[in-house]
Design a protein around this motif. Structure first.
Motif, PDB file in Angstrom:
ATOM      1  N   SER A 167       0.832  -1.197   0.000  1.00 49.14           N
ATOM      2  CA  SER A 167       0.000   0.000   0.000  1.00 49.14           C
ATOM      3  C   SER A 167       0.869   1.250   0.000  1.00 49.14           C
ATOM      4  O   SER A 167       1.877   1.317   0.713  1.00 49.14           O
ATOM      5  CB  SER A 167      -0.914   0.029   1.238  1.00 49.14           C
ATOM      6  N   ASN A 243      -4.396  -3.073  -4.890  1.00 48.97           N
ATOM      7  CA  ASN A 243      -4.083  -1.839  -4.192  1.00 48.97           C
ATOM      8  C   ASN A 243      -5.227  -1.403  -3.285  1.00 48.97           C
ATOM      9  O   ASN A 243      -4.988  -0.925  -2.170  1.00 48.97           O
ATOM     10  CB  ASN A 243      -3.767  -0.741  -5.212  1.00 48.97           C
ATOM     11  N   ASP A 247      -4.781  -0.883   0.652  1.00 50.29           N
ATOM     12  CA  ASP A 247      -5.035   0.426   1.259  1.00 50.29           C
ATOM     13  C   ASP A 247      -6.049   0.323   2.390  1.00 50.29           C
ATOM     14  O   ASP A 247      -5.892   0.963   3.445  1.00 50.29           O
ATOM     15  CB  ASP A 247      -5.537   1.412   0.194  1.00 50.29           C
ATOM     16  N   THR A 312       0.516  -5.613   5.406  1.00 50.05           N
ATOM     17  CA  THR A 312       0.876  -4.396   4.675  1.00 50.05           C
ATOM     18  C   THR A 312       2.075  -3.680   5.296  1.00 50.05           C
ATOM     19  O   THR A 312       2.844  -3.024   4.577  1.00 50.05           O
ATOM     20  CB  THR A 312      -0.313  -3.421   4.623  1.00 50.05           C
TER      21      THR A 312
END
Length: 333
Positions: A167, A243, A247, A312
């Motif tokens: 991310s 993505n 995120d 992440t």
């Protein structure tokens, strides 16, 4: 010098490249069929390659099923390959990262350049994908191995780094944003979505307990930095692109994630992994408007702390370390 090929479709490949390259200690040239925005200055150079679809019709684009896109006698493809070859001769890279193009990976390796391929979820058993993985010195999978280890990638386990979801927001704090219990944020994207502003209005009518906000959806505004809105949302709704998932994981928000139609069932594979791990309410298609009250209630009962399992934190740095290792080994050879 490292070359980094970035697929031009949407913003996701560019965002991922920038996140990774911010951690690289070796100069990087970005290569793409579209201009690459670089506001943070992570690239030493950007090269715009010619498009490979200049012919009015595509003749045998797969070379009898061997590759994905090499249309016969296409002048754009010829110019593209020539420009890429000229850059290799000029820059003499020690490695090339490919996200994603089987043809670029093959060309680089035919010039003797070590290749790092960024894998994508889905059913990648076709001859072209398998060729790219076989010739790669290293494969980066931007998801956690414990959540998703496809059979087609297992033969290359000794060369694969499962780094976690990458991310662009990794490292940004969400503590100054207080979630709004009345807000549902719907994230679209530049890679294409079947969702429209009219759909949001229909959803809002069926679920009036919440204010429905939309970013990146046809008919709604585009925001370059959705982080504040993401952190303030009580529930986030979005497609299951890599993505978008990463995120949301970085922001640790309850989510409903929907698989949009993509080649090789990419997003279906992702929602299956998310559903099995219990990280989000995961759907294989956009539901009827009447289903949203129940879906949002399910999402609100979920534990957003489980997003830590998507890995992440530090994922981009782990990918960069894998790339530097390949580049360093080749420069010492």
């Amino acid at each position: 010098m490292i070359g980094y090929y970035i697929h031009h479709h949407g913003h996701g490949h560019r965002s991922r490249a920038a996140a990774i390259c911010a951690h690289l200690g070796i100069p990087v040239t970005a290569l793409c069929s579209e201009p690459v925005s670089d506001p943070d200055g992570v690239f030493a150079e950007t090269v715009v390659l010619p498009r490979d679809d200049a012919a009015p019709t595509a003749q045998d684009p797969t070379a009898f099923g061997t590759l994905h896109w090499v249309p016969r006698l296409d002048p754009g493809l010829r110019r593209r390959q020539a420009a890429f070859a000229a850059w290799i001769e000029r820059a003499r890279p020690t490695a090339i990262v490919v996200d994603v193009s089987v043809e670029i990976a093959l060309t680089a390796r035919l010039f003797g350049i070590p290749v790092v391929t960024v894998a994508m979820p889905g059913n990648r058993t076709d001859a072209a994908h398998q060729l790219a993985y076989r010739l790669s010195d290293r494969i980066i999978a931007a998801w956690p191995r414990a959540m998703y280890e496809p059979e087609w990638l297992q033969p290359f386990a000794d060369r694969t780094n499962y780094v976690g979801g990458i991310s662009r927001f990794d490292g940004r704090s969400s503590s100054r944003f207080r979630p709004d219990e009345d807000t549902v944020l719907v994230l679209g994207g530049s890679g294409g979505s079947s969702l429209t502003a009219a759909d949001l209005e229909a959803y809002s009518e069926c679920e009036p307990r919440f204010a429905w906000e939309g970013l990146g959806i046809a008919g709604r505004e585009w925001v370059d930095d959705p982080w504040p809105a993401l952190c303030r949302a009580h529930v986030v709704v979005g497609h299951a692109g890599q993505n978008t998932v990463a995120d949301i994981a970085a922001a640790r928000r309850p989510a409903v994630l929907v698989a949009e139609p993509r080649p090789f069932d990419e997003q279906r594979a992702t929602v299956s992994a998310l559903d099995h791990a219990g990280l989000a309410v995961a759907l294989t298609g956009w539901p009827e408007a009447q289903a949203w009250p129940g879906l949002l209630d399910r999402a609100r009962r979920s534990d957003p702390g489980r997003w830590d399992l998507w890995g992440t934190e530090g994922a981009a740095a782990r990918a960069a370390a894998a790339i530097e290792k390949v580049a360093g080994e080749s420069s010492c050879a």
